[in-house]
Design a protein around this motif. Structure first.
Motif, PDB file in Angstrom:
ATOM      1  N   ARG A   1     -10.835   0.071  -5.002  1.00 32.01           N
ATOM      2  CA  ARG A   1     -10.621  -0.072  -3.556  1.00 32.01           C
ATOM      3  C   ARG A   1     -10.049   1.211  -2.957  1.00 32.01           C
ATOM      4  O   ARG A   1     -10.465   1.640  -1.880  1.00 32.01           O
ATOM      5  N   SER A   2      -9.099   1.843  -3.667  1.00 30.90           N
ATOM      6  CA  SER A   2      -8.468   3.044  -3.118  1.00 30.90           C
ATOM      7  C   SER A   2      -9.405   4.246  -3.139  1.00 30.90           C
ATOM      8  O   SER A   2      -9.267   5.149  -2.319  1.00 30.90           O
TER       9      SER A   2
ATOM     10  N   GLY B   1     -10.268   2.399   2.548  1.00 35.21           N
ATOM     11  CA  GLY B   1      -9.880   1.658   1.349  1.00 35.21           C
ATOM     12  C   GLY B   1      -8.529   2.109   0.823  1.00 35.21           C
ATOM     13  O   GLY B   1      -7.702   1.296   0.406  1.00 35.21           O
ATOM     14  N   PHE B   2      -8.311   3.415   0.858  1.00 31.74           N
ATOM     15  CA  PHE B   2      -7.010   3.951   0.434  1.00 31.74           C
ATOM     16  C   PHE B   2      -5.901   3.448   1.342  1.00 31.74           C
ATOM     17  O   PHE B   2      -4.824   3.068   0.881  1.00 31.74           O
TER      18      PHE B   2
ATOM     19  N   THR C   1      -5.918   0.708   3.022  1.00 29.55           N
ATOM     20  CA  THR C   1      -5.733  -0.719   2.746  1.00 29.55           C
ATOM     21  C   THR C   1      -4.836  -0.924   1.539  1.00 29.55           C
ATOM     22  O   THR C   1      -3.897  -1.726   1.578  1.00 29.55           O
ATOM     23  N   VAL C   2      -5.121  -0.211   0.450  1.00 28.14           N
ATOM     24  CA  VAL C   2      -4.298  -0.341  -0.758  1.00 28.14           C
ATOM     25  C   VAL C   2      -2.876   0.129  -0.478  1.00 28.14           C
ATOM     26  O   VAL C   2      -1.905  -0.478  -0.939  1.00 28.14           O
ATOM     27  N   LYS C   3      -2.739   1.175   0.303  1.00 27.38           N
ATOM     28  CA  LYS C   3      -1.414   1.679   0.660  1.00 27.38           C
ATOM     29  C   LYS C   3      -0.638   0.633   1.455  1.00 27.38           C
ATOM     30  O   LYS C   3       0.559   0.437   1.237  1.00 27.38           O
TER      31      LYS C   3
ATOM     32  N   LEU D   1      -7.690  -2.312  -7.726  1.00 27.50           N
ATOM     33  CA  LEU D   1      -6.930  -1.453  -6.819  1.00 27.50           C
ATOM     34  C   LEU D   1      -7.451  -0.022  -6.849  1.00 27.50           C
ATOM     35  O   LEU D   1      -7.552   0.636  -5.805  1.00 27.50           O
TER      36      LEU D   1
ATOM     37  N   TRP E   1      -1.146  -2.622   1.240  1.00 30.70           N
ATOM     38  CA  TRP E   1      -0.831  -3.687   0.290  1.00 30.70           C
ATOM     39  C   TRP E   1       0.414  -3.345  -0.516  1.00 30.70           C
ATOM     40  O   TRP E   1       1.216  -4.216  -0.833  1.00 30.70           O
TER      41      TRP E   1
END
Length: 125
Positions: A46-47, A53-54, A56-58, A43, A60
Motif C-alpha cells: 500500500r505504501s 498510498g503512502f 494513507t499508510v502514514k 502495508l 493509519w
C-alpha cells in the motif's frame, strides 16, 4: 503397560524449566512472524503504490491500534532474533551444558524484554 507413565497431564500444574519457556516462546514468535507477514506485506504494498498510498499508510500509523499491532510484530521479531542468536551460539558449542542453557535462556528473556520496551517507546510515543 508401563506403570511409569505420567498420570497428571494437566499442563497448568507441570513446572517447566526456564529453557522450556524460552523454547516455547521462540516457536510462538515464529508463528506470529509468519502470520504478521501478511500485514507487513499489505502495508508495504500500500505504501509503495504511490504518494496517496503512502499518505494513507502514514495516516493509519497515527492510530494507536495500528501502532500496537506493529509493536507486537516488532516484538515477535526481536524475541525470535535474540533467541535465534542464542541457538547459533549454542551451535558453536558454547552454553550447551545445563547451567549454560539456563543462563542463555535468562539472557534471552532479559535482553528481549529490554529491547521490546525500547521498541514500544519508539513506536508508541
Amino acid at each position: 503397560m508401563n506403570s511409569q507413565r505420567p498420570v497428571n497431564l494437566d499442563l497448568r500444574t507441570i513446572k517447566l524449566p526456564i529453557t522450556a519457556y524460552a523454547s516455547i516462546l521462540h516457536r510462538i514468535s515464529g508463528v506470529i512472524l509468519f502470520v504478521s507477514l501478511v500485514i507487513a506485506l499489505f502495508l508495504l504494498d500500500r505504501s509503495l503504490s504511490g504518494p496517496e498510498g503512502f499518505a494513507t499508510v502514514k495516516s493509519w500509523m497515527s492510530n494507536f491500534f495500528v501502532k500496537f499491532i506493529v509493536w507486537g510484530m516488532l516484538s515477535a521479531l526481536i524475541y525470535h532474533l535474540v533467541a535465534g542468536i542464542r541457538h547459533l551460539i549454542m551451535d558453536l558449542g558454547i552454553g550447551e551444558s545445563l547451567e549454560g542453557g539456563r543462563f542463555g535462556a535468562k539472557v534471552v528473556l532479559i535482553v528481549s524484554v529490554i529491547l521490546i520496551v525500547i521498541a514500544g517507546v519508539w513506536i508508541i510515543w
